[in-house]
Design an enzyme around this catalytic site. Sequence first.
Site, PDB file in Angstrom:
ATOM      1  N   ASP A 272       0.810  -1.206   0.000  1.00 56.73           N
ATOM      2  CA  ASP A 272       0.000   0.000   0.000  1.00 56.73           C
ATOM      3  C   ASP A 272       0.846   1.261   0.000  1.00 56.73           C
ATOM      4  OD1 ASP A 272      -2.730   0.442  -0.253  1.00 56.73           O
ATOM      5  OD2 ASP A 272      -2.912   1.152   1.816  1.00 56.73           O
ATOM      6  N   ASP A 710     -11.425  -5.471  10.944  1.00 57.45           N
ATOM      7  CA  ASP A 710     -11.518  -6.925  11.031  1.00 57.45           C
ATOM      8  C   ASP A 710     -12.720  -7.364  11.861  1.00 57.45           C
ATOM      9  OD1 ASP A 710     -10.454  -5.804  13.277  1.00 57.45           O
ATOM     10  OD2 ASP A 710      -8.617  -6.995  13.311  1.00 57.45           O
TER      11      ASP A 710
END
Length: 1011
Positions: A272, A710
């Site tokens: 990223d 998550d």
Amino acid sequence: MGSEFLYTVHIPSTPDHQLMSATPSTGGGTDSSTDMRALPPPPSSSTDDGTNKNLERRLSLLKAQPGGLLMSSQSSDFDHTRWLYQTKGTYGYGNAVWPKDDGYTSSSGNNNSSAPHLGSQPDFNDKSRRPLSRKASISPGILSPYRLLVVIRMVVLGLFLTWRIKHKNVDAVWLWGMSVVCEIWFAFSWILDQLPKLCPINRMTDLQVLKEKFEMSTPNNPSGRSDLPAVDVFVSTADPEKEPPITTANTILSILAAEYPLEKLCCYLSDDGGALLTFEALAEAANFARVWVPFCRKHDIEPRNPETYFLLRGDPTKGKTRSDFVKDRRRVKREYDEFKVRINGLPEAIRRRSEAYNSHEEIRAKRDQIETGADPSEPFSVPKATWMADGTHWPGTWTRSGKEHGRGDHASIIQVMLAPPTSEPLMGSNDEENMIDTSDIDIRLPMLVYVSREKRPGYDHNKKAGAMNALVRSSAIMSNGPFILNLDCDHYIFNSNAIREAMCFFMDRGGDRICYVQFPQRFEGVDPNDRYANHNTVFFDVNMRALDGLQGPVYVGTGCVFRRIALYGFDPPRITEYGPCWRFFCCCCLAMKKEKKHSQPEQRSSEVRAMTGAGGTSDEDDDLEAAMMPKRYGASVSFASSIAVADFQGRPLDDKGVHNGRPAGALTIPREPLDASTVAEAISVISCFYEDKTEWGRRVGWIYGSVTEDVVTGFRMHNRGWRSVYCVTKRDAFRGTAPINLTDRLHQVLRWATGSVEIFFSRNNALLASTRMKFLQRVAYLNVGIYPFTSVFLIVYCFLPALSLFTGQFIVQSLNLSFLIYLLTITVTLFMLAILEVKWSRITLEEWWRNEQFWVIGGTSAHLAAVFQGLLKVIAGINISFTLTSKSGAEDESDIYADLYVVKWSSLFIPPITIILTNIIAIAVGCSRTIYSTIPQWSKLLGGMFFSLWVLFHLYPFAKGLMGRGGRVPTIVYVWSGLLAVIISLLWVYGSPSSSNSQTSGESRGFQFPF
């Protein structure tokens, strides 16, 4: 013998009682060809040979069939099912009709027999029908007392709080009121944490059955090719400075060497940060994998992370059978050392290369300026680019950020480092060019892809969740594995069979309802005493095992295998409605469990077909779903066509009792080759504008809007009715690193707690869950969102002992017998629960105590800050930014725990330091006042000191970490000590003026707040 009857009982041939021979039965008084009862009745009178006839009548008539149990003595396992059939299961009188001796054979030999013909004897060793996984319940001798203690403690807490409310301390109402409010909240918080622990279970898998069922020759798969589904592995990284490339490379190497069919395994690295350093490190790892992976396969290496393997202590030749192991290991070790040198030298190599190319570009620009006749004195601008080895500009982030080449402004990049392998094995050779002899080793490597999504200013890229969704789309087009393994760059595969362990659950009966299989996180490099509870064993071995007995564990961000179709927002094939909340005890009492099940495999299949245009629906439905497709998933036709394929390939095999299955051998077809157009389509779906006006991040993929994406993603799946599984393997499946420094650890906890506060104030609050989620599962998710708020009450309660010692008062009017009995009962039941948790979870008491200590440390520091940050985001809309937790090791390589003693000042230290110093000063003040008092109040002193020492014992690891390696007290502690001493002295003088010396009868005057 008279009228007595003799019954001879034959002991079954169990491993404890081995039968030497079988005694055949002879004719008796009852015709054996027509008597179909389990046991013939005894005759009315005895005969001359009554003894022989009595011997024929027995409770268990044992006759071994050909190839039966007595013939298969090679196996040490006792097959109880076969024994039942061979002994006809005659434990006594009953109404069961069992086949005669020829019942499992052809009936042509006895045409007049009226016994039913049942065909050939069933094959009880048919492992294709054996389950791939099974539950192992906790022993009732541990679980029943555990549940009873929970109920007892809940009742005692209720009685204690009732007693506390009724018995007010009139001398210190403010002290009594604060303590009662805190105690009520603590009781509520404990109940939220304890209720989901009532149904813990263990699970076990059978890898041998998985292999025989999916990788052996069968009538449906005569070639013997693997029929296992494909798996895509996602590894995420963002900053090569905080996440060293050598760590990422070792994780990649452990994935490439995993024990899984090569043509079914694909690895994707998401960078990223778009750094050239990560790109070239991955290229070096792909090159070294050509040596490392065959070496692991040849010698069954464990673990398959080279850094960890070569640091293992002990005899490396233990269990190795090949004579060339030592030679191969020495050569691979030398090659790995050179590989590390190349990785560590990449930053300098990239810098020198870029400087050389940039200098060349400056000279060329200067020459062009002179050739065009421009004024040589005029300045010219040449971008300070970062150059690749082939002499071209790096399309990602440059070392010196430039236009369209910054950390948040660069193009999409996809590079296939290792091409997809062929479907047939490719054996190596024994040439001198090869480092090791691979003549009998398959040298193919799984596909390896580098991915860096596009980033542009003005777009919200949604951090890690956005990067994971980009991987989901690109991998769906390039490989489309129906299952996805998600790993952090510092979490490597420690058990090469970990992926197979997960497949045992997905491919078993009922596996189509499982959305993900979560593995526990295990950590390396943690100090032996685990000062800051980095292993987090109470959460991973107690809470997660208990949730597995409900609807499944929460998703913790790494070490998780997902079903791809579940990430796409589809409902499970069969849904269970759990109804009102008061039926939550159904998880513990199966007799009360009457959930309403809705089976909808056809509905889900038709929905998938309609969404992808696979046919089977009406024209109106096709038009409607075609219009819905871009809104939900985006405009990519290739991605849309991959959905139905992923759904089909992720199903278990068709068999008896299997719903929503697929035919055997359907996944043995070779994969289509990867071409340039496919890669181009994959690049288009990771553009920064692809998700605009779609449901990515809201219903599809990883969910946006929280720093703990998550937990939210797992909650959404459970809320749709999916189940998850917790897989604890004998050998740890994955291992990673954890921050052992106090500051880094607190900042990690701060990020988790802030995400929990965000969840509580969002629509992902468990109070808004659907009826598809079990009640106790809701309680667990509610506790996830509420636990940071306990810090407010914990802070107050940690100061109460000090206030009690300063004022000479206590939270109760007097230490009477009722209070002490309640306190003793609550404390004893807590420790008894801890002991039972230790027994069924197999953790240690020391680990439990470390968890209790860090709960207080985190609650008085990080959790409190998280509450304020979360409220700021919800009320004022102030976004919260977090830095990555550093995965780099300590600078002192000779001491792997050197980072443990580094003191990095943080504002999170202020509340715990204040609590420690205040309680220490309060103990001194309380002792001095009591000693020099005319009428000492020893009971109140002991009560206040007991709770003050309780606070200090919990904060001891924090104080030890604050002092560093040499036990030196930081200057800030002296500053805070002096400041608190002055403040407390002023309050004492103001609250106890000199007139207090004239108190009559030596009666102590109570402390009064100056307002």
